[in-house]
Design a protein around this motif. Structure first.
Motif, mmCIF file in Angstrom:
data_model
loop_
_atom_site.group_PDB
_atom_site.id
_atom_site.type_symbol
_atom_site.label_atom_id
_atom_site.label_comp_id
_atom_site.label_asym_id
_atom_site.label_seq_id
_atom_site.Cartn_x
_atom_site.Cartn_y
_atom_site.Cartn_z
ATOM 1 N N MET A 264 21.434 -58.723 53.389
ATOM 2 C CA MET A 264 21.585 -58.442 51.964
ATOM 3 C C MET A 264 20.257 -58.034 51.326
ATOM 4 O O MET A 264 19.321 -58.848 51.270
ATOM 5 N N ASP A 265 20.166 -56.793 50.851
ATOM 6 C CA ASP A 265 18.996 -56.382 50.080
ATOM 7 C C ASP A 265 18.959 -57.215 48.809
ATOM 8 O O ASP A 265 19.971 -57.384 48.132
ATOM 9 N N VAL B 145 21.479 -63.266 55.145
ATOM 10 C CA VAL B 145 20.036 -63.117 55.323
ATOM 11 C C VAL B 145 19.558 -62.080 54.315
ATOM 12 O O VAL B 145 20.040 -60.944 54.302
ATOM 13 N N VAL B 146 18.644 -62.472 53.456
ATOM 14 C CA VAL B 146 18.111 -61.580 52.441
ATOM 15 C C VAL B 146 17.061 -60.664 53.073
ATOM 16 O O VAL B 146 16.190 -61.128 53.807
ATOM 17 N N ALA C 256 20.248 -69.961 46.160
ATOM 18 C CA ALA C 256 21.644 -69.596 45.915
ATOM 19 C C ALA C 256 22.521 -69.769 47.151
ATOM 20 O O ALA C 256 23.745 -69.723 47.059
ATOM 21 N N GLY C 257 21.874 -69.963 48.321
ATOM 22 C CA GLY C 257 22.660 -70.200 49.526
ATOM 23 C C GLY C 257 22.354 -69.312 50.701
ATOM 24 O O GLY C 257 22.961 -69.460 51.766
ATOM 25 N N ALA C 258 21.421 -68.356 50.546
ATOM 26 C CA ALA C 258 21.055 -67.522 51.689
ATOM 27 C C ALA C 258 20.466 -68.387 52.793
ATOM 28 O O ALA C 258 19.756 -69.359 52.535
ATOM 29 N N ALA C 259 20.756 -68.029 54.036
ATOM 30 C CA ALA C 259 20.305 -68.827 55.174
ATOM 31 C C ALA C 259 18.886 -68.502 55.582
ATOM 32 O O ALA C 259 18.273 -69.239 56.360
ATOM 33 N N GLY C 260 18.330 -67.410 55.070
ATOM 34 C CA GLY C 260 16.976 -67.027 55.423
ATOM 35 C C GLY C 260 16.668 -65.659 54.865
ATOM 36 O O GLY C 260 17.465 -65.074 54.133
ATOM 37 N N LEU D 293 15.735 -73.220 61.505
ATOM 38 C CA LEU D 293 15.308 -72.633 60.237
ATOM 39 C C LEU D 293 14.562 -71.339 60.503
ATOM 40 O O LEU D 293 13.641 -71.300 61.321
ATOM 41 N N LEU D 294 14.952 -70.271 59.821
ATOM 42 C CA LEU D 294 14.307 -68.980 59.982
ATOM 43 C C LEU D 294 13.017 -68.935 59.159
ATOM 44 O O LEU D 294 13.020 -69.281 57.980
ATOM 45 N N PHE D 295 11.904 -68.541 59.790
ATOM 46 C CA PHE D 295 10.607 -68.442 59.116
ATOM 47 C C PHE D 295 10.221 -69.730 58.395
ATOM 48 O O PHE D 295 10.073 -69.751 57.168
#
Length: 245
Positions: A56-57, A83-84, A100-104, A128-130
């Motif tokens: 997601m951009d 994923v943003v 807001a709920g993005a996973a990473g 966990l991503l990054f």
């Protein structure tokens, strides 16, 4: 043959969408099933196609990535992992998307192998991503330590407190099990307990809650209020890497 990870790519730039599709479709076990050029379109496409992962951009016309993420997670069950995708690592929009709920999140300049690794990692929901970047965002944009610790902090057992710190350091369930000297199933149970007590949707939300509550200091100390330190403290980290001592 295992079922491929189904992906939707949402970005207002056609060139970006095409590049992401080419990279991901070339990988075994990954499949881009849809695209969207706006946040509103992303919500519609995700509701129709029910992907496993959404790239997601964060900045798009009509509905931005933050609002689109909120709507997708509220309307789609089971919810995909969002994923943003962003240009800047230290971006308030990214932190709000995580809240807001993005996973990473993932940088648009990321190498192709990092993109693929991130999608696979998020799809597994196992780490966990990054972790270092999430900690930096929490330090810069977090709401600040509350006057009193939230009620969930007192409800954590000592073992769950250790597990939460290790989650924040980016360790997988298997790595947590090894670090604590317990079985994989036991580690998974402790992770589930942390998610339940923090009221978090996933690991990212639990870690954000830990930082915002003051349970973990964003500066890297990791000493929660009223709890002993875990056996590991967050240190440096990178794309898809854990933070070790």
């Amino acid at each position: 043959m295992s079922t491929p990870v189904r992906i939707v790519v949402a970005d207002d730039e056609r060139m970006v969408r095409t590049a992401l599709r080419v990279i991901l479709d070339a990988e075994a076990g990954l499949e881009v099933v849809g695209e969207a050029a706006t946040g509103a379109e992303a919500v519609s496409v995700v509701r129709e196609l029910r992907p496993d992962v959404v790239l997601m951009d964060v900045r798009m016309p009509e509905t931005d990535g933050i609002r689109a993420t909120e709507r997708i997670l509220a309307l789609v069950d089971p919810a995909p992992r969002v994923v943003v995708v962003t240009t800047f690592e230290h971006d308030a929009y990214v932190y709000e998307a995580l809240r807001a709920g993005a996973a990473g999140f993932l940088l648009k300049r990321a190498a192709a192998e990092d993109l693929v690794q991130a999608v696979r990692l998020v799809a597994r929901s196992d780490s966990l991503l990054f972790p270092a970047a999430v900690r930096a965002l929490a330090a810069e944009y977090g709401r600040g330590r509350p006057a009193a610790a939230p009620a969930w902090v007192a409800r954590l057992t000592d073992r769950e407190a250790d597990v939460l710190r290790l989650m924040a350091a980016g360790l997988t369930n298997a790595e947590i099990a090894v670090r604590l000297g317990v079985g994989a199933a036991t580690a998974k149970t402790h992770v589930a307990g942390v998610l339940a007590k923090t009221g978090a949707r996933d690991r990212t939300q639990a870690v954000i809650a830990a930082y915002e509550s003051g349970f973990i200091a964003p500066g890297g100390g990791g000493a929660g209020r009223g709890r002993r330190r875990a056996g590991a403290a967050p240190g440096g980290g990178g794309a898809g890497e854990r933070d070790d001592e």
